[in-house]
Design an enzyme around this catalytic site. Structure first.
Site, PDB file in Angstrom:
ATOM      1  CG  ASP A 122      -5.256  -5.289   5.118  1.00 53.92           C
ATOM      2  OD1 ASP A 122      -6.132  -4.415   5.266  1.00 53.92           O
ATOM      3  OD2 ASP A 122      -4.040  -5.057   5.303  1.00 53.92           O
TER       4      ASP A 122
ATOM      5  CG  HIS B 273      -3.821  -2.233   8.833  1.00 49.51           C
ATOM      6  ND1 HIS B 273      -3.998  -3.146   7.822  1.00 49.51           N
ATOM      7  CD2 HIS B 273      -3.461  -2.939   9.928  1.00 49.51           C
ATOM      8  CE1 HIS B 273      -3.748  -4.367   8.274  1.00 49.51           C
ATOM      9  NE2 HIS B 273      -3.424  -4.279   9.557  1.00 49.51           N
TER      10      HIS B 273
ATOM     11  CG  HIS C 164      -2.295   0.610   0.869  1.00 51.34           C
ATOM     12  ND1 HIS C 164      -3.416   0.417   1.659  1.00 51.34           N
ATOM     13  CD2 HIS C 164      -2.710   1.427  -0.143  1.00 51.34           C
ATOM     14  CE1 HIS C 164      -4.428   1.091   1.142  1.00 51.34           C
ATOM     15  NE2 HIS C 164      -4.035   1.714   0.054  1.00 51.34           N
TER      16      HIS C 164
ATOM     17  CD  GLU D  17      -0.202  -4.240   1.630  1.00 51.70           C
ATOM     18  OE1 GLU D  17       0.361  -5.349   1.701  1.00 51.70           O
ATOM     19  OE2 GLU D  17       0.344  -3.158   1.993  1.00 51.70           O
TER      20      GLU D  17
HETATM   21  C1  DIR Z   1       0.979  -1.054  11.259  1.00 51.50           C
HETATM   22  C2  DIR Z   1       0.455  -2.083  10.265  1.00 51.50           C
HETATM   23  N1  DIR Z   1      -0.028  -0.059  11.561  1.00 51.50           N
HETATM   24  C3  DIR Z   1       2.255  -0.383  10.737  1.00 51.50           C
HETATM   25  N2  DIR Z   1       0.038  -1.509   9.059  1.00 51.50           N
HETATM   26  C4  DIR Z   1      -0.417  -2.184   7.985  1.00 51.50           C
HETATM   27  O1  DIR Z   1       3.188  -1.116  10.409  1.00 51.50           O
HETATM   28  O2  DIR Z   1       2.298   0.837  10.661  1.00 51.50           O
HETATM   29  N3  DIR Z   1      -0.942  -1.627   6.983  1.00 51.50           N
HETATM   30  N4  DIR Z   1      -0.344  -3.497   7.963  1.00 51.50           N
HETATM   31  O3  DIR Z   1      -1.578  -2.206   5.970  1.00 51.50           O
HETATM   32 MN    MN Z   2      -3.193  -0.502   3.693  1.00 47.22          MN
HETATM   33 MN    MN Z   3      -4.118  -2.986   5.638  1.00 46.29          MN
END
Ligand code: DIR
Ligand code: MN
Ligand code: MN
Length: 311
Positions: free
Chosen positions: A236, A130, A100, A279
């Protein structure tokens, strides 16, 4: 209608290999053929997947805690020029990722093109488990796929050209024009950022309470009529039952029909200018069937956003 295609076989915004194979898997399962033959679009741009290997820097040490900052920055700068080209020509733009982090580029490009072409600010609907709004300083992981919204809104800023310093004001997104749908795994620092900036967010709690129909009405009302919309869809956001093959699956997510409904409602506004689907990582499912399910779900989301009708 004309559709610009941008394919980004890229995984540098997070640590798991395989998400760079997402676009190939989506295309091999027939997505572009379906778009052309069943939905009647004229396609422009990448029909074979780009990997941007030539942009790998000689050395790329962590910077402000970010991992692969120069690589992710350089790839996004290139993507921004590609979505800008399509969007400037008035094409609806479809980007297939990749992790992403690539939304830094896709949104920077469409935001700038839309300001120039229509003298309008874009709105972004970010569908994700997220919030992806960590600054380099609030991030626990250092993974840039958790930071794109911070850079796009200017909540995170950087002067150093080779580490996102190329993002100009005319590429930015207003926090007022941002809406989240599907959130259920938001870091403490991100919650504070959402609160302090008054950012509109519909979590899974809101979807359970109101139903997806009402949530989409409220989301679109927040954006306002007649605003160009960039839809950034992280697979996701879907429950792992429908999309197990992704880097950071979180239980308790959207059904495939809820995801499709979001895409259908955005299409129905007539204001959609760009879509990201990101993703999809075909190598992460426990079974080959799980990988196929995820790819099929991704294709379904894109077709719905492009106007596939049920009846
Ligand atoms: C988490 C996971 N908040 C980070 N973020 C993800 O790594 O900053 N985003 N998986 O898709
Ligand atoms: Mn994302
Ligand atoms: Mn995500």
């Amino acid at each position: 209608e004309d559709l610009g295609i941008v394919t980004v076989g890229f995984s540098g915004g997070q640590p798991k290999a395989g998400v760079d194979a997402g676009p190939t898997a989506l295309i091999e399962s027939g997505l572009l053929t379906q778009i052309r033959e069943e939905l009647g679009y004229k396609l422009h741009g990448d029909e074979t997947v780009k990997f941007y290997n030539d942009l790998t820097p000689a050395s790329d040490p962590d910077y402000r805690g970010m991992k692969n900052p120069r690589l992710v920055s350089a790839v996004n700068r290139k993507i921004a020029s590609e979505t800008y080209e399509h969007s400037s020509k008035g094409r609806l733009t479809l980007t297939l990722g990749g992790d992403h982090s690539i939304a830094i580029g896709t949104i920077a490009g469409t935001a700038k093109a839309t300001r120039e072409r229509l003298n309008r600010e874009i709105a972004v609907i970010w569908v994700d488990a997220h919030a992806d709004i960590n600054t380099p300083e609030t991030s626990d992981s250092g993974n840039i796929h958790g930071m794109p919204v911070a850079f796009l809104t200017g909540i995170a800023k950087e002067d150093k050209e080779e580490c996102f310093g190329w993002i100009q004001d005319d590429m930015r997104l207003s926090v007022k024009k941002l809406v989240y749908i599907g959130l259920r795994d938001v870091d403490a620092g991100e919650k504070r950022i959402l609160r302090e900036n008054g950012i509109k967010a519909f979590s899974m709690f809101d979807i359970d309470r109101h139903g997806i129909g009402r949530v989409m009405e409220m989301a679109l009302a927040h954006i306002g009529n007649d605003t160009p919309i960039h839809l950034s869809f992280d697979v996701d956001a879907l429950d792992p039952m429908w999309a197990p093959s992704t880097g950071t699956p979180v239980r308790g997510g959207l059904t495939l029909r809820e995801g499709d409904y979001i895409c259908e409602s955005v299409h129905a506004t007539g204001n959609l200018i760009a879509i990201d689907l990101v993703e999809v990582n075909p190598s992460l499912a426990a079974t080959e069937a799980g990988a196929q399910e995820t790819v099929r779900a991704g294709c379904s989301l894109v077709r719905c956003a492009l106007g596939e009708t049920l009846l």
